[in-house]
Design an enzyme around this catalytic site. Sequence first.
Site, PDB file in Angstrom:
ATOM      1  N   TYR A  56     -30.478 -42.297  97.392  1.00 56.44           N
ATOM      2  CA  TYR A  56     -31.136 -43.490  96.858  1.00 56.44           C
ATOM      3  C   TYR A  56     -32.188 -43.136  95.810  1.00 56.44           C
ATOM      4  O   TYR A  56     -32.773 -44.021  95.192  1.00 56.44           O
ATOM      5  CB  TYR A  56     -31.789 -44.297  97.980  1.00 56.44           C
ATOM      6  N   GLY A  74     -27.474 -58.154 110.582  1.00 58.72           N
ATOM      7  CA  GLY A  74     -26.158 -58.479 110.051  1.00 58.72           C
ATOM      8  C   GLY A  74     -25.891 -57.942 108.669  1.00 58.72           C
ATOM      9  O   GLY A  74     -24.750 -57.928 108.211  1.00 58.72           O
TER      10      GLY A  74
END
Length: 278
Positions: A34, A190
């Site tokens: 990242y 989620g």
Amino acid sequence: MCCRPTAYDDELIYRTILWFLLFGGRHIDEVHNYMNHVAIGRGIADAIRRGVKREEIFVTTKIFPSHFGYESTMKNVEVYVKELGLDYIDLVLMHFPATFPFMTSLCNKDAMQCRRETLKALSELRASGLIRNAGVSNFAMKHLKDLEGIGAPIANNQIQFTPFELEHVMETVAYCAEHNITMTAYSPLGGIMDQDKAMADEVLNQIAAKYDKRVSHIMLRWATQRCFAVIPGTGNLDHMRENLSIFGFELSDDDMQTINELKYRAKGFVHTDVCKSE
């Protein structure tokens, strides 16, 4: 520190880490891929200057499968420590069991051998004190079994985990519990694909109303009561405070069981299924 605009802007990363630590958060999770180790290190250093103790902070980073292998792991982890500006890293994970299709790897061996060589290197780095723990991410039970008896014990397995996971994921969870491998849940709300569906779930909304909490609080609290560490990513100050507030209440045994059973009726949820990885 992943998968949203604020995770790729150095100044926003620095501020996010600093605020999180000053609010009382202590677990920081990132990946070298990242490209934000340096900014994260700045935030940690500033928080320490303001009174946060280094020994209270738990820093996790990951090595991607394209960099698996003994020599590559030894070299890259030293880079991670230097980029973060730390004396040691608390936990280094193997990010996935194997590279994705069409990706190259510095480890020119089969996937299992690459994992074993990587664990051997992490074990030596642990013995030297450069890292404190070695672990894995997105590993299914079969991948964990391949590493039994090789090097340092696996300290942690970080996986996608919500009430809607597939049954074989629960088998991996059971294996980890049996072998004293702690668990961390990424995307515990989620993630990008499923968060809206999770927030709209009727059962979760009924339980949230019962406790006068948001569905996100219920999901995070459920995971922690399942003995998972949770890493909901956010650069929003209000969401940080809310996420850190979940230790102020407890779900009943009945409500925990109700949420546990959601996986049996879940439809349309996207799962990171690594069982087919080599």
